[in-house]
Scaffold this motif. Structure first.
Motif, PDB file in Angstrom:
ATOM      1  N   PRO A 223       9.167   2.281   3.618  1.00  0.00           N
ATOM      2  CA  PRO A 223       9.322   3.440   2.913  1.00  0.00           C
ATOM      3  C   PRO A 223       9.654   4.985   3.749  1.00  0.00           C
ATOM      4  O   PRO A 223       9.749   3.725   5.121  1.00  0.00           O
ATOM      5  N   THR A 224      11.056   5.158   3.451  1.00  0.00           N
ATOM      6  CA  THR A 224      11.077   6.442   4.856  1.00  0.00           C
ATOM      7  C   THR A 224       9.950   7.126   4.999  1.00  0.00           C
ATOM      8  O   THR A 224      10.593   7.480   6.444  1.00  0.00           O
ATOM      9  N   ALA A 225       9.097   7.380   4.294  1.00  0.00           N
ATOM     10  CA  ALA A 225       7.644   8.264   5.588  1.00  0.00           C
ATOM     11  C   ALA A 225       6.633   7.544   4.865  1.00  0.00           C
ATOM     12  O   ALA A 225       6.159   7.541   3.516  1.00  0.00           O
ATOM     13  N   SER A 226       5.834   6.506   5.855  1.00  0.00           N
ATOM     14  CA  SER A 226       4.257   5.806   6.018  1.00  0.00           C
ATOM     15  C   SER A 226       3.860   6.669   5.673  1.00  0.00           C
ATOM     16  O   SER A 226       2.805   7.785   6.515  1.00  0.00           O
ATOM     17  N   THR A 227       2.577   6.315   4.837  1.00  0.00           N
ATOM     18  CA  THR A 227       1.353   7.101   4.789  1.00  0.00           C
ATOM     19  C   THR A 227       0.500   6.634   5.959  1.00  0.00           C
ATOM     20  O   THR A 227       0.669   5.841   5.600  1.00  0.00           O
ATOM     21  N   PRO A 228      -0.615   7.701   5.706  1.00  0.00           N
ATOM     22  CA  PRO A 228      -1.288   6.880   6.980  1.00  0.00           C
ATOM     23  C   PRO A 228      -2.651   6.512   6.407  1.00  0.00           C
ATOM     24  O   PRO A 228      -2.664   6.356   5.322  1.00  0.00           O
ATOM     25  N   PHE A 229      -2.505   5.485   7.610  1.00  0.00           N
ATOM     26  CA  PHE A 229      -3.791   4.433   7.099  1.00  0.00           C
ATOM     27  C   PHE A 229      -5.082   5.489   6.169  1.00  0.00           C
ATOM     28  O   PHE A 229      -5.940   6.258   6.975  1.00  0.00           O
ATOM     29  N   ILE A 230      -5.057   5.002   4.967  1.00  0.00           N
ATOM     30  CA  ILE A 230      -6.886   5.639   4.774  1.00  0.00           C
ATOM     31  C   ILE A 230      -8.306   5.650   4.755  1.00  0.00           C
ATOM     32  O   ILE A 230      -8.308   7.119   5.048  1.00  0.00           O
ATOM     33  N   TYR A 231      -8.437   4.735   6.009  1.00  0.00           N
ATOM     34  CA  TYR A 231      -9.754   4.898   6.587  1.00  0.00           C
ATOM     35  C   TYR A 231      -9.767   5.605   7.532  1.00  0.00           C
ATOM     36  O   TYR A 231     -10.911   5.379   8.704  1.00  0.00           O
ATOM     37  N   PHE A 232      -8.753   5.882   8.346  1.00  0.00           N
ATOM     38  CA  PHE A 232      -8.414   7.419   9.607  1.00  0.00           C
ATOM     39  C   PHE A 232      -9.501   8.829   9.148  1.00  0.00           C
ATOM     40  O   PHE A 232      -9.673   8.617  10.406  1.00  0.00           O
ATOM     41  N   GLN A 233      -9.545   8.537   7.908  1.00  0.00           N
ATOM     42  CA  GLN A 233     -10.301   9.857   8.255  1.00  0.00           C
ATOM     43  C   GLN A 233     -11.541   9.166   7.816  1.00  0.00           C
ATOM     44  O   GLN A 233     -12.844  10.133   8.127  1.00  0.00           O
ATOM     45  N   PHE A 234     -12.293   7.923   7.831  1.00  0.00           N
ATOM     46  CA  PHE A 234     -14.053   7.577   8.145  1.00  0.00           C
ATOM     47  C   PHE A 234     -14.133   7.714   9.627  1.00  0.00           C
ATOM     48  O   PHE A 234     -15.111   8.155   9.985  1.00  0.00           O
TER      49      PHE A 234
ATOM     50  N   ALA B 102       1.089  -1.528   0.183  1.00  0.00           N
ATOM     51  CA  ALA B 102      -0.155  -0.053   0.090  1.00  0.00           C
ATOM     52  C   ALA B 102       0.819   1.216   0.099  1.00  0.00           C
ATOM     53  O   ALA B 102       0.485   1.733  -1.129  1.00  0.00           O
ATOM     54  N   ASP B 103       1.626   1.637   0.846  1.00  0.00           N
ATOM     55  CA  ASP B 103       2.794   3.041   0.699  1.00  0.00           C
ATOM     56  C   ASP B 103       3.187   2.597   0.017  1.00  0.00           C
ATOM     57  O   ASP B 103       3.337   3.855  -1.107  1.00  0.00           O
TER      58      ASP B 103
ATOM     59  N   ASP C 292      -4.427  -1.231   2.078  1.00  0.00           N
ATOM     60  CA  ASP C 292      -4.210  -0.517   3.086  1.00  0.00           C
ATOM     61  C   ASP C 292      -5.308  -0.788   3.801  1.00  0.00           C
ATOM     62  O   ASP C 292      -5.103  -1.444   4.914  1.00  0.00           O
ATOM     63  N   PHE C 293      -6.698  -0.946   3.839  1.00  0.00           N
ATOM     64  CA  PHE C 293      -7.313  -1.054   4.554  1.00  0.00           C
ATOM     65  C   PHE C 293      -7.540  -2.407   5.457  1.00  0.00           C
ATOM     66  O   PHE C 293      -7.884  -2.912   6.384  1.00  0.00           O
ATOM     67  N   SER C 294      -7.179  -3.299   4.339  1.00  0.00           N
ATOM     68  CA  SER C 294      -7.270  -4.801   4.807  1.00  0.00           C
ATOM     69  C   SER C 294      -6.475  -4.870   5.601  1.00  0.00           C
ATOM     70  O   SER C 294      -6.246  -5.952   6.436  1.00  0.00           O
ATOM     71  N   GLY C 295      -5.267  -4.277   4.927  1.00  0.00           N
ATOM     72  CA  GLY C 295      -4.127  -4.843   5.906  1.00  0.00           C
ATOM     73  C   GLY C 295      -4.148  -3.886   7.388  1.00  0.00           C
ATOM     74  O   GLY C 295      -3.398  -5.236   8.756  1.00  0.00           O
ATOM     75  N   TYR C 296      -4.680  -2.484   7.363  1.00  0.00           N
ATOM     76  CA  TYR C 296      -5.520  -2.434   9.029  1.00  0.00           C
ATOM     77  C   TYR C 296      -5.828  -3.468   9.746  1.00  0.00           C
ATOM     78  O   TYR C 296      -5.775  -3.810  10.713  1.00  0.00           O
TER      79      TYR C 296
END
Length: 465
Positions: free
Chosen positions: A454-465, A205-206, A241-245
């Motif tokens: 990755p040097t900078a991990s992206t936030p989990f997509i579903y955190f914004q929901f 995902a990242d 991303d989401f299934s990984g979370y």
């Protein structure tokens, strides 16, 4: 404190040590509850009070519903709790959305309403659905009210707190009556599930985000093929991303001997939109079906009403994902697709079952393309932005830079291989850690995680929901 951070691993290790050291069950639950509130407070301590208020409102409502023998009183308490929950969710998540939409109409008359500076509490959508399902289940007499401590754990149990899966009270609460025992077998199984989710997040995902984000930021600059590849990459990104979370949540809970239902079941193998929603975000789709679709009447009031109910449920499901008309359109398109497939199934497939490999392949391809195209509305920030992407995809606007992202090919092969293994296993992959081969695979995966992180991990997509 995200699951893929060292801070979480340290926090989780401390929780496991405390739970394995303490012998009194009630004290274990107290430690788990305190730890879960701490986990939430790391995001924003100000909203701990909000969670406590929602917990208290729904606990009092559930107890009052259960104690009353007068149906009108029971219904009033249920309505009160539902309105209170939706008011809280509506204010934080949708107030500015509706005000902004109204301003678009009122601006021509020289009237506008001011927007408020509102911070969205993390996980508020998931919390709202869980507290509502609790009071509804008590009202339907499917469960008895639990203690406020067990109910609090249902809401703030840290593995699922931020982005689900949505827990059903009748599944989770009975587990709180059992002793929390840290077993070696659970640690091995849960740890491997956690690592499996971590691989999805970090290795897939990242890295997909590195390709998806630039293309979606400026789709007009890229060629149609590049945009198509970015859309497919996003389909892979949001799934992993989401299934990984969800996998990391399930694995964390399993380490403590607590079972959380699986939230994904290889959705991109689906051969219809109906099948897709049985495999994608299972906890949400089952919640919408059980608490919303059936409450609207389901299919008990005729075919036309059933189809309308289905579209309404998906519209609200789209709006649940975020305060944007893009999400509403995304939900509407899936609702219409579900209705079309339902009509096709009732009037064609029931009369003549088609099982030819060519038909199955075409059904899969059509479903996958539809899901990918609708992801455009999910990913884009506005209708205008979605239209730019679609113009490129369907060759209305040609030309632009060609960008082949080599890592995408590697990921597609990896995901395809994972699905082939998953079809055979029908469960999470695991290795025997008592053998050299099992230990070698484990250390190889851990090395790959460190190498490809990755040097900078992206936030989990579903955190914004």
């Amino acid at each position: 404190m995200i699951f893929s951070s060292w801070e979480y691993l340290l926090f989780f290790a401390i929780m496991l040590i405390l739970l394995s050291t303490i012998k009194i069950h009630a004290l274990k639950k107290a430690v788990l509850l305190i730890g879960s509130y701490y986990f939430y407070s790391v995001w924003d301590y100000r909203f701990v009070l909000l969670v406590l208020v929602m917990t208290l409102i729904n606990h009092v409502s559930a107890v009052s519903i259960d104690r009353s023998t007068v149906e009108a009183v029971r219904k009033r308490w249920l309505i009160f709790s539902v309105i209170a929950n939706l008011t809280i969710l509506g204010f934080f998540k949708y107030f500015n959305f509706f005000i902004d939409s109204a301003n678009g109409l009122l601006d021509q008359f020289g009237m506008t309403f001011p927007l408020l500076s509102i911070v969205l509490p993390v996980g508020i959508s998931f919390i709202t659905f869980e507290v509502m399902s609790y009071t509804i289940d008590v009202y339907k007499r499917d469960i008895k009210p639990s203690s406020i401590w067990d109910f609090s754990l249902l809401i703030v149990f840290f593995p699922h707190l931020i982005a689900g899966p949505i827990l059903k009270p009748r599944h989770f609460l009975p587990q709180m009556a059992r002793d929390i025992v840290i077993k070696r077998s659970n640690l091995i199984e849960g740890g491997q599930i956690f690592i499996f989710g971590l691989v999805k997040k970090i290795i897939i995902a990242d890295h997909m985000a590195m390709f998806v984000d630039p293309v979606f930021a400026s789709p007009g600059e890229y060629s149609p093929l590049t945009v198509w590849l970015a859309v497919i990459a996003y389909a892979v990104q949001i799934y992993c991303d989401f299934s990984g979370y969800s996998d990391m949540a399930i694995g964390s809970a399993k380490c403590m001997g607590i079972d959380i239902p699986r939230n994904f079941n290889m959705p991109y193998l689906s051969r219809s939109v109906t099948e897709f929603w049985r495999r994608w975000h299972i906890s949400l789709s089952s919640w919408l079906r059980e608490y919303l679709y059936f409450s609207l009447g389901g299919n008990r009031k005729g075919a036309i009403r059933a189809n309308i109910n289905l579209i309404l449920v998906m519209l609200l499901g789209g709006l649940w994902h975020g305060a944007s008309w893009n999400f509403v359109l995304w939900g509407l398109l899936h609702g219409l697709a579900l209705v079309i497939h339902k009509l096709y199934f009732n009037h064609v497939l029931k009369k003549r079952e088609i099982n030819h490999w060519l038909y199955r392949t075409a059904a899969w391809a059509l479903t996958f393309v539809f899901v990918c195209v609708t992801w455009v509305f999910f990913r884009s920030q506005s209708f205008e932005h979605s239209w730019l992407v679609l113009r490129k995809m369907f060759l209305i606007d040609t030309g632009g830079l060609m960008w082949f992202y080599p890592y995408l090919g590697f990921v597609l092969v990896l995901v395809l291989a994972g699905h082939m293994v998953g079809v055979r296993l029908k469960t999470y992959p695991s290795v025997n850690l008592t053998t050299f081969g099992g230990l070698f695979i484990l250390f190889f995966v851990l090395f790959a995680l460190l190498l490809l992180m990755p040097t900078a991990s992206t936030p989990f997509i579903y955190f914004q929901f």
